[in-house]
Design a protein around this motif. Structure first.
Motif, PDB file in Angstrom:
ATOM      1  N   GLY A  66      44.440  26.240  50.598  1.00 38.12           N
ATOM      2  CA  GLY A  66      43.435  27.198  51.046  1.00 38.12           C
ATOM      3  C   GLY A  66      42.346  27.450  50.022  1.00 38.12           C
ATOM      4  O   GLY A  66      41.420  28.211  50.280  1.00 38.12           O
ATOM      5  N   GLY A  67      42.456  26.835  48.854  1.00 38.42           N
ATOM      6  CA  GLY A  67      41.452  27.017  47.805  1.00 38.42           C
ATOM      7  C   GLY A  67      40.152  26.305  48.137  1.00 38.42           C
ATOM      8  O   GLY A  67      40.126  25.343  48.899  1.00 38.42           O
ATOM      9  N   VAL A  68      39.073  26.809  47.558  1.00 34.96           N
ATOM     10  CA  VAL A  68      37.742  26.254  47.790  1.00 34.96           C
ATOM     11  C   VAL A  68      37.335  25.450  46.565  1.00 34.96           C
ATOM     12  O   VAL A  68      37.473  25.930  45.432  1.00 34.96           O
ATOM     13  CB  VAL A  68      36.729  27.399  48.048  1.00 34.96           C
ATOM     14  N   LEU A  95      42.633  38.903  37.641  1.00 36.56           N
ATOM     15  CA  LEU A  95      41.681  39.386  38.648  1.00 36.56           C
ATOM     16  C   LEU A  95      41.987  40.828  39.045  1.00 36.56           C
ATOM     17  O   LEU A  95      41.061  41.626  39.234  1.00 36.56           O
ATOM     18  CB  LEU A  95      41.690  38.478  39.875  1.00 36.56           C
ATOM     19  N   ALA A  96      43.253  41.166  39.174  1.00 32.58           N
ATOM     20  CA  ALA A  96      43.621  42.553  39.493  1.00 32.58           C
ATOM     21  C   ALA A  96      43.117  43.485  38.400  1.00 32.58           C
ATOM     22  O   ALA A  96      42.606  44.572  38.683  1.00 32.58           O
ATOM     23  CB  ALA A  96      45.132  42.675  39.655  1.00 32.58           C
ATOM     24  N   GLN A 117      29.553  41.237  47.712  1.00 34.67           N
ATOM     25  CA  GLN A 117      29.805  39.797  47.791  1.00 34.67           C
ATOM     26  C   GLN A 117      30.754  39.357  46.680  1.00 34.67           C
ATOM     27  O   GLN A 117      31.680  38.575  46.910  1.00 34.67           O
ATOM     28  CB  GLN A 117      28.494  39.013  47.698  1.00 34.67           C
ATOM     29  N   TRP A 118      30.494  39.859  45.463  1.00 35.12           N
ATOM     30  CA  TRP A 118      31.327  39.499  44.325  1.00 35.12           C
ATOM     31  C   TRP A 118      32.759  39.982  44.542  1.00 35.12           C
ATOM     32  O   TRP A 118      33.715  39.257  44.316  1.00 35.12           O
ATOM     33  CB  TRP A 118      30.718  40.088  43.050  1.00 35.12           C
ATOM     34  N   ARG A 119      32.898  41.196  45.017  1.00 36.16           N
ATOM     35  CA  ARG A 119      34.221  41.764  45.285  1.00 36.16           C
ATOM     36  C   ARG A 119      34.943  40.946  46.357  1.00 36.16           C
ATOM     37  O   ARG A 119      36.144  40.700  46.252  1.00 36.16           O
ATOM     38  CB  ARG A 119      34.053  43.223  45.719  1.00 36.16           C
ATOM     39  N   ALA A 120      34.231  40.496  47.385  1.00 35.92           N
ATOM     40  CA  ALA A 120      34.825  39.667  48.436  1.00 35.92           C
ATOM     41  C   ALA A 120      35.305  38.334  47.867  1.00 35.92           C
ATOM     42  O   ALA A 120      36.367  37.831  48.267  1.00 35.92           O
ATOM     43  CB  ALA A 120      33.827  39.449  49.569  1.00 35.92           C
ATOM     44  N   ILE A 121      34.552  37.769  46.951  1.00 33.20           N
ATOM     45  CA  ILE A 121      34.963  36.514  46.314  1.00 33.20           C
ATOM     46  C   ILE A 121      36.268  36.720  45.549  1.00 33.20           C
ATOM     47  O   ILE A 121      37.198  35.915  45.646  1.00 33.20           O
ATOM     48  CB  ILE A 121      33.850  35.974  45.392  1.00 33.20           C
ATOM     49  N   ARG A 126      42.133  36.064  45.056  1.00 33.84           N
ATOM     50  CA  ARG A 126      43.468  36.662  44.930  1.00 33.84           C
ATOM     51  C   ARG A 126      44.351  36.277  46.114  1.00 33.84           C
ATOM     52  O   ARG A 126      45.545  36.059  45.948  1.00 33.84           O
ATOM     53  CB  ARG A 126      43.363  38.173  44.802  1.00 33.84           C
ATOM     54  N   ALA A 127      43.780  36.194  47.313  1.00 34.81           N
ATOM     55  CA  ALA A 127      44.567  35.815  48.489  1.00 34.81           C
ATOM     56  C   ALA A 127      45.090  34.383  48.352  1.00 34.81           C
ATOM     57  O   ALA A 127      46.224  34.086  48.741  1.00 34.81           O
ATOM     58  CB  ALA A 127      43.731  35.960  49.759  1.00 34.81           C
TER      59      ALA A 127
END
Length: 143
Positions: A66-68, A95-96, A117-121, A126-127
């Protein structure tokens, strides 16, 4: 920090980290990534290496299901070694720490949309980094 976008390598510090990875011997790259993650987790006060830790986490996440893939424009140009699975846990912890730190990189964003946007990244990273839940073998129950 000189930032041009919200991606993991879209700032001067992370781009410099990518260059350091490119210049390092292949066997030293894991140690550079591990070191920045551990120092971020263990830091007290200001998170001096947060941008590098986000970049390191993105490199690890790129190897996970699932990684980009990393944008090669600013990320490392040389292939990264396969990272051991324990780096996923360290990257998630770093990241946490970054997300939860009041005076960390989150406070650097002037435009609230960029911050979102940064927070969503970081949330997506983390997911991907979260280890899969342990599977429990189901027994074949017969009547």
């Amino acid at each position: 920090m000189g930032t041009w976008e919200t991606g993991p390598f879209d700032n001067d510090t992370a781009a410099d980290f990518a260059n350091a990875l490119d210049e390092a011997e292949p066997e030293a790259r894991e140690a550079l990534i591990r070191g920045v993650l551990i120092r971020t987790i263990d830091a007290t006060g200001y998170l001096a290496e947060a941008e590098e830790a986000v970049a390191a986490a993105a490199l690890i996440a790129a190897q996970c299901p699932g990684g980009v893939p990393i944008d090669m424009s600013y990320g490392p140009e040389t292939p990264m070694p396969m990272f051991p699975s324990d780096l996923r846990v360290l990257a998630d912890e770093a990241l946490a720490r970054i997300v939860g730190h009041e005076d960390g990189p989150a406070s650097n964003w002037v435009d609230p949309e960029n911050w979102k946007q940064w927070r969503a990244i970081l949330t997506r990273l983390r997911a991907v980094l979260a280890p899969p839940p342990p599977s429990i073998a189901l027994f074949d129950v017969q009547p």
